[in-house]
Design an enzyme around this catalytic site. Structure first.
Site, mmCIF file in Angstrom:
data_model
loop_
_atom_site.group_PDB
_atom_site.id
_atom_site.type_symbol
_atom_site.label_atom_id
_atom_site.label_comp_id
_atom_site.label_asym_id
_atom_site.label_seq_id
_atom_site.Cartn_x
_atom_site.Cartn_y
_atom_site.Cartn_z
ATOM 1 N N LYS A 66 -2.483 44.229 -30.666
ATOM 2 C CA LYS A 66 -2.360 44.909 -31.917
ATOM 3 C C LYS A 66 -2.334 43.731 -33.093
ATOM 4 O O LYS A 66 -2.822 43.996 -34.291
ATOM 5 C CB LYS A 66 -1.040 45.617 -31.944
ATOM 6 N N ASP A 103 2.760 53.770 -35.782
ATOM 7 C CA ASP A 103 3.589 53.746 -34.651
ATOM 8 C C ASP A 103 5.170 54.161 -35.426
ATOM 9 O O ASP A 103 5.804 54.912 -34.949
ATOM 10 C CB ASP A 103 3.924 52.440 -33.895
HETATM 11 P P1 NDP Z 1 7.257 42.364 -27.682
HETATM 12 O O1 NDP Z 1 6.841 41.484 -26.807
HETATM 13 O O2 NDP Z 1 6.436 41.957 -29.076
HETATM 14 O O3 NDP Z 1 8.950 42.219 -28.184
HETATM 15 C C1 NDP Z 1 9.691 42.322 -27.062
HETATM 16 C C2 NDP Z 1 11.102 42.304 -27.663
HETATM 17 O O4 NDP Z 1 11.847 42.597 -26.642
HETATM 18 C C3 NDP Z 1 11.533 41.201 -28.404
HETATM 19 O O5 NDP Z 1 12.455 41.321 -29.286
HETATM 20 C C4 NDP Z 1 12.478 40.418 -27.022
HETATM 21 O O6 NDP Z 1 13.492 39.642 -27.470
HETATM 22 C C5 NDP Z 1 13.064 41.508 -26.674
HETATM 23 N N1 NDP Z 1 13.398 41.521 -25.003
HETATM 24 C C6 NDP Z 1 12.531 41.661 -24.087
HETATM 25 N N2 NDP Z 1 13.311 41.429 -23.017
HETATM 26 C C7 NDP Z 1 14.604 41.371 -23.388
HETATM 27 C C8 NDP Z 1 16.150 41.526 -22.625
HETATM 28 N N3 NDP Z 1 16.067 41.457 -21.082
HETATM 29 N N4 NDP Z 1 17.052 41.970 -23.387
HETATM 30 C C9 NDP Z 1 16.935 42.068 -24.532
HETATM 31 N N5 NDP Z 1 15.770 41.892 -25.186
HETATM 32 C C10 NDP Z 1 14.549 41.686 -24.720
HETATM 33 O O7 NDP Z 1 6.936 43.785 -27.475
HETATM 34 P P2 NDP Z 1 6.733 45.045 -28.288
HETATM 35 O O8 NDP Z 1 7.703 44.780 -29.481
HETATM 36 O O9 NDP Z 1 5.308 45.138 -28.475
HETATM 37 O O10 NDP Z 1 7.081 46.343 -27.508
HETATM 38 C C11 NDP Z 1 8.491 46.711 -27.042
HETATM 39 C C12 NDP Z 1 8.552 47.805 -26.347
HETATM 40 O O11 NDP Z 1 8.088 49.124 -27.179
HETATM 41 C C13 NDP Z 1 7.550 47.948 -25.194
HETATM 42 O O12 NDP Z 1 8.438 48.342 -24.084
HETATM 43 C C14 NDP Z 1 6.423 48.764 -25.642
HETATM 44 O O13 NDP Z 1 5.974 49.468 -24.491
HETATM 45 C C15 NDP Z 1 7.195 49.877 -26.350
HETATM 46 N N6 NDP Z 1 6.409 50.623 -27.531
HETATM 47 C C16 NDP Z 1 6.332 52.022 -27.286
HETATM 48 C C17 NDP Z 1 5.405 52.703 -28.264
HETATM 49 C C18 NDP Z 1 5.349 54.495 -28.109
HETATM 50 O O14 NDP Z 1 4.505 55.001 -28.769
HETATM 51 N N7 NDP Z 1 6.609 54.840 -27.628
HETATM 52 C C19 NDP Z 1 4.704 52.206 -29.127
HETATM 53 C C20 NDP Z 1 4.941 50.586 -29.290
HETATM 54 C C21 NDP Z 1 5.687 50.009 -28.408
HETATM 55 P P3 NDP Z 1 13.127 38.205 -27.891
HETATM 56 O O15 NDP Z 1 12.673 37.901 -29.290
HETATM 57 O O16 NDP Z 1 14.589 37.498 -27.667
HETATM 58 O O17 NDP Z 1 12.197 37.670 -26.818
#
Ligand code: NDP
Length: 274
Positions: A66, A103
Protein backbone atom coordinates in the site's frame (compact mmCIF):
# COMPACT_ATOMS: atom_id res chain seq x y z
CA UNK A 1 -13.03 -5.32 -24.97
CA UNK A 2 -13.84 -6.46 -21.43
CA UNK A 3 -12.22 -4.17 -18.84
CA UNK A 4 -9.60 -5.76 -16.60
CA UNK A 5 -9.07 -5.17 -12.89
CA UNK A 6 -7.16 -7.10 -10.22
CA UNK A 7 -6.01 -7.21 -6.62
CA UNK A 8 -2.25 -7.19 -6.18
CA UNK A 9 -0.35 -8.31 -3.09
CA UNK A 10 2.08 -10.82 -1.62
CA UNK A 11 0.68 -13.25 -0.55
CA UNK A 12 -2.59 -13.02 -2.49
CA UNK A 13 -4.13 -16.51 -2.77
CA UNK A 14 -6.37 -15.88 0.29
CA UNK A 15 -7.92 -12.67 -1.10
CA UNK A 16 -11.71 -12.51 -1.23
CA UNK A 17 -11.63 -9.45 -3.52
CA UNK A 18 -12.09 -11.37 -6.82
CA UNK A 19 -15.26 -13.03 -5.48
CA UNK A 20 -16.57 -9.72 -4.12
CA UNK A 21 -15.98 -7.80 -7.37
CA UNK A 22 -17.40 -10.64 -9.47
CA UNK A 23 -20.57 -10.42 -7.36
CA UNK A 24 -20.70 -6.63 -7.83
CA UNK A 25 -20.24 -7.02 -11.61
CA UNK A 26 -23.05 -9.62 -11.80
CA UNK A 27 -25.40 -7.40 -9.84
CA UNK A 28 -24.69 -4.19 -11.78
CA UNK A 29 -24.26 -5.83 -15.20
CA UNK A 30 -20.83 -4.27 -15.63
CA UNK A 31 -18.63 -6.03 -18.19
CA UNK A 32 -15.33 -6.66 -16.40
CA UNK A 33 -12.93 -9.34 -15.24
CA UNK A 34 -11.13 -9.15 -11.90
CA UNK A 35 -8.05 -11.31 -11.21
CA UNK A 36 -5.50 -11.70 -8.43
CA UNK A 37 -1.85 -10.88 -9.06
CA UNK A 38 1.05 -12.11 -6.92
CA UNK A 39 3.71 -9.40 -7.30
CA UNK A 40 7.35 -10.19 -6.47
CA UNK A 41 8.37 -8.28 -3.34
CA UNK A 42 11.05 -6.43 -5.30
CA UNK A 43 9.00 -5.57 -8.41
CA UNK A 44 5.67 -4.00 -7.45
CA UNK A 45 6.03 -1.05 -9.84
CA UNK A 46 7.05 -3.24 -12.79
CA UNK A 47 4.15 -5.61 -12.17
CA UNK A 48 1.68 -2.71 -12.11
CA UNK A 49 3.12 -1.25 -15.32
CA UNK A 50 2.85 -4.58 -17.13
CA UNK A 51 -0.77 -5.01 -16.02
CA UNK A 52 -1.65 -1.53 -17.29
CA UNK A 53 0.23 -2.10 -20.57
CA UNK A 54 -1.81 -5.29 -21.05
CA UNK A 55 -5.07 -3.33 -20.77
CA UNK A 56 -5.61 -3.17 -17.00
CA UNK A 57 -7.90 -0.34 -15.86
CA UNK A 58 -7.49 -0.47 -12.08
CA UNK A 59 -6.02 -2.33 -9.14
CA UNK A 60 -6.79 -2.98 -5.52
CA UNK A 61 -3.57 -3.07 -3.51
CA UNK A 62 -3.04 -5.09 -0.36
CA UNK A 63 -0.26 -6.07 2.06
CA UNK A 64 2.62 -5.25 1.74
CA UNK A 65 2.35 -2.80 -1.16
CA UNK A 66 0.00 0.00 0.00
CA UNK A 67 2.86 2.42 0.68
CA UNK A 68 4.55 1.49 -2.61
CA UNK A 69 1.25 2.19 -4.41
CA UNK A 70 1.12 5.59 -2.72
CA UNK A 71 4.61 6.35 -4.04
CA UNK A 72 3.71 5.10 -7.54
CA UNK A 73 0.56 7.25 -7.81
CA UNK A 74 0.86 10.23 -10.18
CA UNK A 75 -1.94 11.97 -8.24
CA UNK A 76 -3.73 11.13 -5.00
CA UNK A 77 -7.16 11.69 -3.48
CA UNK A 78 -6.90 13.84 -0.32
CA UNK A 79 -7.87 10.92 1.95
CA UNK A 80 -5.09 8.81 0.40
CA UNK A 81 -2.64 11.68 0.77
CA UNK A 82 -3.36 11.77 4.53
CA UNK A 83 -3.32 7.97 4.81
CA UNK A 84 0.18 7.63 3.34
CA UNK A 85 -1.16 4.44 1.76
CA UNK A 86 -3.14 3.62 -1.40
CA UNK A 87 -5.44 0.61 -1.75
CA UNK A 88 -7.03 1.61 -5.08
CA UNK A 89 -5.23 2.56 -8.29
CA UNK A 90 -7.23 3.87 -11.26
CA UNK A 91 -5.95 4.47 -14.76
CA UNK A 92 -6.80 8.02 -15.84
CA UNK A 93 -7.67 8.84 -19.49
CA UNK A 94 -4.26 10.50 -19.94
CA UNK A 95 -2.44 7.33 -18.84
CA UNK A 96 -1.50 8.52 -15.35
CA UNK A 97 -2.35 6.57 -12.19
CA UNK A 98 -4.61 8.02 -9.48
CA UNK A 99 -4.25 6.61 -5.98
CA UNK A 100 -7.07 6.50 -3.44
CA UNK A 101 -7.68 4.85 -0.08
CA UNK A 102 -11.15 3.41 0.47
CA UNK A 103 -10.42 1.58 3.75
CA UNK A 104 -11.59 4.40 6.04
CA UNK A 105 -14.81 5.12 4.20
CA UNK A 106 -15.42 1.36 4.16
CA UNK A 107 -15.14 1.19 7.95
CA UNK A 108 -17.38 4.22 8.50
CA UNK A 109 -20.06 2.86 6.12
CA UNK A 110 -20.00 -0.54 7.75
CA UNK A 111 -20.46 0.99 11.18
CA UNK A 112 -22.90 3.79 10.32
CA UNK A 113 -24.92 2.53 7.33
CA UNK A 114 -24.88 -1.23 7.85
CA UNK A 115 -25.02 -1.30 11.63
CA UNK A 116 -26.51 2.04 12.72
CA UNK A 117 -23.65 3.44 14.79
CA UNK A 118 -24.23 7.20 15.33
CA UNK A 119 -20.77 8.80 15.23
CA UNK A 120 -21.68 12.41 16.07
CA UNK A 121 -20.53 13.42 19.53
CA UNK A 122 -18.84 10.11 20.37
CA UNK A 123 -15.45 9.36 21.88
CA UNK A 124 -13.41 6.96 19.74
CA UNK A 125 -10.35 4.95 20.74
CA UNK A 126 -8.26 3.79 17.77
CA UNK A 127 -5.78 1.03 18.66
CA UNK A 128 -2.71 0.95 16.41
CA UNK A 129 -0.69 3.49 14.48
CA UNK A 130 0.28 1.44 11.43
CA UNK A 131 -0.88 1.75 7.83
CA UNK A 132 -4.44 0.62 8.52
CA UNK A 133 -4.95 3.03 11.44
CA UNK A 134 -3.57 5.91 9.41
CA UNK A 135 -5.96 5.18 6.56
CA UNK A 136 -8.96 5.45 8.88
CA UNK A 137 -8.24 8.85 10.37
CA UNK A 138 -9.71 11.33 7.90
CA UNK A 139 -12.97 9.43 7.26
CA UNK A 140 -13.41 8.89 11.01
CA UNK A 141 -12.96 12.60 11.72
CA UNK A 142 -15.41 13.49 8.93
CA UNK A 143 -17.99 11.35 10.78
CA UNK A 144 -17.92 14.03 13.50
CA UNK A 145 -16.79 12.42 16.78
CA UNK A 146 -15.99 14.65 19.77
CA UNK A 147 -12.68 12.99 20.50
CA UNK A 148 -10.36 10.50 18.81
CA UNK A 149 -7.49 8.97 20.80
CA UNK A 150 -4.84 6.95 18.96
CA UNK A 151 -3.24 4.43 21.35
CA UNK A 152 -0.30 2.35 20.22
CA UNK A 153 2.12 -0.15 21.78
CA UNK A 154 4.93 2.15 20.66
CA UNK A 155 3.67 5.47 22.04
CA UNK A 156 5.96 7.63 19.89
CA UNK A 157 4.20 6.43 16.72
CA UNK A 158 0.79 7.41 18.14
CA UNK A 159 2.12 10.86 19.07
CA UNK A 160 3.63 11.30 15.61
CA UNK A 161 0.38 10.33 13.89
CA UNK A 162 -1.69 12.69 16.07
CA UNK A 163 0.76 15.51 15.31
CA UNK A 164 0.53 14.79 11.59
CA UNK A 165 -3.26 15.03 11.63
CA UNK A 166 -3.19 18.28 13.60
CA UNK A 167 -6.87 18.30 14.63
CA UNK A 168 -7.86 19.49 18.12
CA UNK A 169 -9.99 16.35 18.65
CA UNK A 170 -7.06 13.98 18.11
CA UNK A 171 -4.40 12.91 20.62
CA UNK A 172 -1.94 10.04 20.86
CA UNK A 173 -0.70 7.88 23.73
CA UNK A 174 0.83 4.52 24.59
CA UNK A 175 -1.47 1.52 25.15
CA UNK A 176 -0.18 1.50 28.74
CA UNK A 177 -1.05 5.18 29.22
CA UNK A 178 -4.82 4.92 28.73
CA UNK A 179 -6.47 6.63 31.68
CA UNK A 180 -10.02 6.48 32.99
CA UNK A 181 -11.70 7.88 29.88
CA UNK A 182 -14.51 5.59 28.68
CA UNK A 183 -14.93 5.34 24.90
CA UNK A 184 -18.12 4.80 22.90
CA UNK A 185 -16.27 2.97 20.13
CA UNK A 186 -12.97 1.09 20.26
CA UNK A 187 -11.44 0.07 16.93
CA UNK A 188 -8.69 -2.54 16.79
CA UNK A 189 -6.41 -1.57 13.90
CA UNK A 190 -3.42 -3.47 15.26
CA UNK A 191 -2.28 -6.77 13.87
CA UNK A 192 -2.49 -8.22 17.41
CA UNK A 193 -5.77 -10.01 16.64
CA UNK A 194 -3.95 -12.26 14.22
CA UNK A 195 -1.95 -14.12 16.85
CA UNK A 196 -4.86 -14.93 19.15
CA UNK A 197 -4.21 -12.13 21.60
CA UNK A 198 -6.38 -9.10 22.14
CA UNK A 199 -4.32 -5.97 22.87
CA UNK A 200 -3.87 -5.41 26.63
CA UNK A 201 -6.36 -2.74 27.74
CA UNK A 202 -7.77 -1.56 31.07
CA UNK A 203 -11.39 -2.68 31.58
CA UNK A 204 -12.85 0.80 32.05
CA UNK A 205 -11.90 2.06 28.55
CA UNK A 206 -15.20 0.72 27.14
CA UNK A 207 -18.19 2.93 28.03
CA UNK A 208 -21.45 1.27 29.11
CA UNK A 209 -23.22 0.33 25.88
CA UNK A 210 -20.02 0.97 23.89
CA UNK A 211 -19.16 -0.77 20.61
CA UNK A 212 -16.00 -2.60 19.54
CA UNK A 213 -14.80 -3.13 15.97
CA UNK A 214 -11.96 -5.41 14.89
CA UNK A 215 -10.45 -4.83 11.45
CA UNK A 216 -9.54 -8.51 11.39
CA UNK A 217 -12.17 -11.05 10.30
CA UNK A 218 -12.43 -14.80 10.44
CA UNK A 219 -15.16 -17.41 10.76
CA UNK A 220 -15.54 -17.18 14.55
CA UNK A 221 -15.34 -14.06 16.77
CA UNK A 222 -11.83 -12.63 17.16
CA UNK A 223 -10.07 -12.33 20.55
CA UNK A 224 -10.82 -8.59 20.47
CA UNK A 225 -14.54 -9.18 19.86
CA UNK A 226 -14.50 -11.58 22.82
CA UNK A 227 -12.71 -8.95 24.90
CA UNK A 228 -15.47 -6.43 24.15
CA UNK A 229 -18.37 -8.81 24.72
CA UNK A 230 -16.91 -9.92 28.06
CA UNK A 231 -16.90 -6.25 29.12
CA UNK A 232 -20.47 -5.57 28.11
CA UNK A 233 -20.08 -4.20 24.58
CA UNK A 234 -23.48 -3.54 23.01
CA UNK A 235 -22.12 -4.57 19.60
CA UNK A 236 -18.87 -6.33 18.63
CA UNK A 237 -18.13 -6.37 14.89
CA UNK A 238 -15.37 -7.88 12.78
CA UNK A 239 -13.84 -6.35 9.64
CA UNK A 240 -15.69 -8.36 6.99
CA UNK A 241 -18.20 -5.57 6.37
CA UNK A 242 -15.37 -3.07 6.00
CA UNK A 243 -13.69 -5.36 3.45
CA UNK A 244 -16.85 -5.41 1.31
CA UNK A 245 -17.53 -1.68 1.75
CA UNK A 246 -13.99 -0.66 0.76
CA UNK A 247 -14.37 -2.89 -2.31
CA UNK A 248 -17.70 -1.24 -3.16
CA UNK A 249 -16.10 2.20 -2.96
CA UNK A 250 -13.30 1.06 -5.30
CA UNK A 251 -15.93 -0.34 -7.69
CA UNK A 252 -17.69 3.02 -7.60
CA UNK A 253 -14.43 4.88 -8.34
CA UNK A 254 -13.80 2.65 -11.36
CA UNK A 255 -17.30 2.15 -12.75
CA UNK A 256 -19.43 4.99 -11.32
CA UNK A 257 -21.93 2.39 -10.01
CA UNK A 258 -22.68 1.59 -6.36
CA UNK A 259 -23.34 -2.12 -5.86
CA UNK A 260 -25.52 -3.40 -3.03
CA UNK A 261 -23.21 -4.67 -0.32
CA UNK A 262 -25.59 -6.41 2.11
CA UNK A 263 -26.13 -9.53 -0.05
CA UNK A 264 -22.38 -9.88 -0.60
CA UNK A 265 -21.62 -9.58 3.14
CA UNK A 266 -24.32 -12.15 3.88
CA UNK A 267 -23.01 -14.52 1.21
CA UNK A 268 -19.45 -14.29 2.56
CA UNK A 269 -20.69 -14.95 6.10
CA UNK A 270 -22.67 -18.00 5.05
CA UNK A 271 -19.79 -19.39 3.00
CA UNK A 272 -21.84 -19.00 -0.19
CA UNK A 273 -19.21 -16.78 -1.83
CA UNK A 274 -15.55 -17.77 -1.86
P1 NDP B 1 1.11 -2.49 10.39
O1 NDP B 1 2.14 -3.57 10.42
O2 NDP B 1 1.33 -1.26 9.58
O3 NDP B 1 0.81 -2.00 11.90
C1 NDP B 1 0.64 -2.94 12.93
C2 NDP B 1 0.12 -2.23 14.18
O4 NDP B 1 -0.22 -3.23 15.13
C3 NDP B 1 1.13 -1.30 14.84
O5 NDP B 1 0.44 -0.22 15.40
C4 NDP B 1 1.73 -2.22 15.92
O6 NDP B 1 2.26 -1.51 17.03
C5 NDP B 1 0.50 -2.98 16.34
N1 NDP B 1 0.79 -4.27 16.97
C6 NDP B 1 1.31 -5.38 16.37
N2 NDP B 1 1.38 -6.40 17.26
C7 NDP B 1 0.88 -5.92 18.44
C8 NDP B 1 0.69 -6.50 19.74
N3 NDP B 1 1.01 -7.78 19.99
N4 NDP B 1 0.14 -5.74 20.71
C9 NDP B 1 -0.20 -4.46 20.47
N5 NDP B 1 -0.04 -3.84 19.25
C10 NDP B 1 0.50 -4.58 18.26
O7 NDP B 1 -0.24 -3.26 9.96
P2 NDP B 1 -1.53 -2.60 9.25
O8 NDP B 1 -1.81 -1.31 9.96
O9 NDP B 1 -1.34 -2.58 7.78
O10 NDP B 1 -2.71 -3.68 9.53
C11 NDP B 1 -3.30 -3.86 10.84
C12 NDP B 1 -4.44 -4.88 10.73
O11 NDP B 1 -5.55 -4.37 10.01
C13 NDP B 1 -4.03 -6.17 10.01
O12 NDP B 1 -4.48 -7.25 10.79
C14 NDP B 1 -4.78 -6.09 8.68
O13 NDP B 1 -5.10 -7.38 8.19
C15 NDP B 1 -6.04 -5.34 9.09
N6 NDP B 1 -6.73 -4.66 7.95
C16 NDP B 1 -8.06 -4.99 7.68
C17 NDP B 1 -8.75 -4.35 6.62
C18 NDP B 1 -10.21 -4.72 6.32
O14 NDP B 1 -10.70 -4.39 5.22
N7 NDP B 1 -10.94 -5.33 7.23
C19 NDP B 1 -8.10 -3.33 5.78
C20 NDP B 1 -6.74 -3.02 6.19
C21 NDP B 1 -6.08 -3.70 7.22
P3 NDP B 1 3.80 -0.99 17.05
O15 NDP B 1 3.80 0.31 16.29
O16 NDP B 1 4.11 -0.83 18.49
O17 NDP B 1 4.62 -2.06 16.37
Amino acid sequence: MTDRYAVIGHPIAHSKSPAIHAAFARETGEDLVYDRILAPLDDFAGTVRRFIAAGGRGLNVTIPFKEAAWALSDERAPRAQVAGAVNTLSLLPDGRLRGDNTDGVGLVRDLATNNGFAFAGTRILLLGAGGAARGLLQPLLEADPTELVIANRTAAKAHALAALISDGRVSGCGLDELDRTAFDLIINATSAGLDDQAPPLPNQVLAAGGWVYDLVYRDDPTPFQHWGLERGAAVALDGLGMLVEQAAESFFLWRGRRPHTAPVIAALRSGGLR
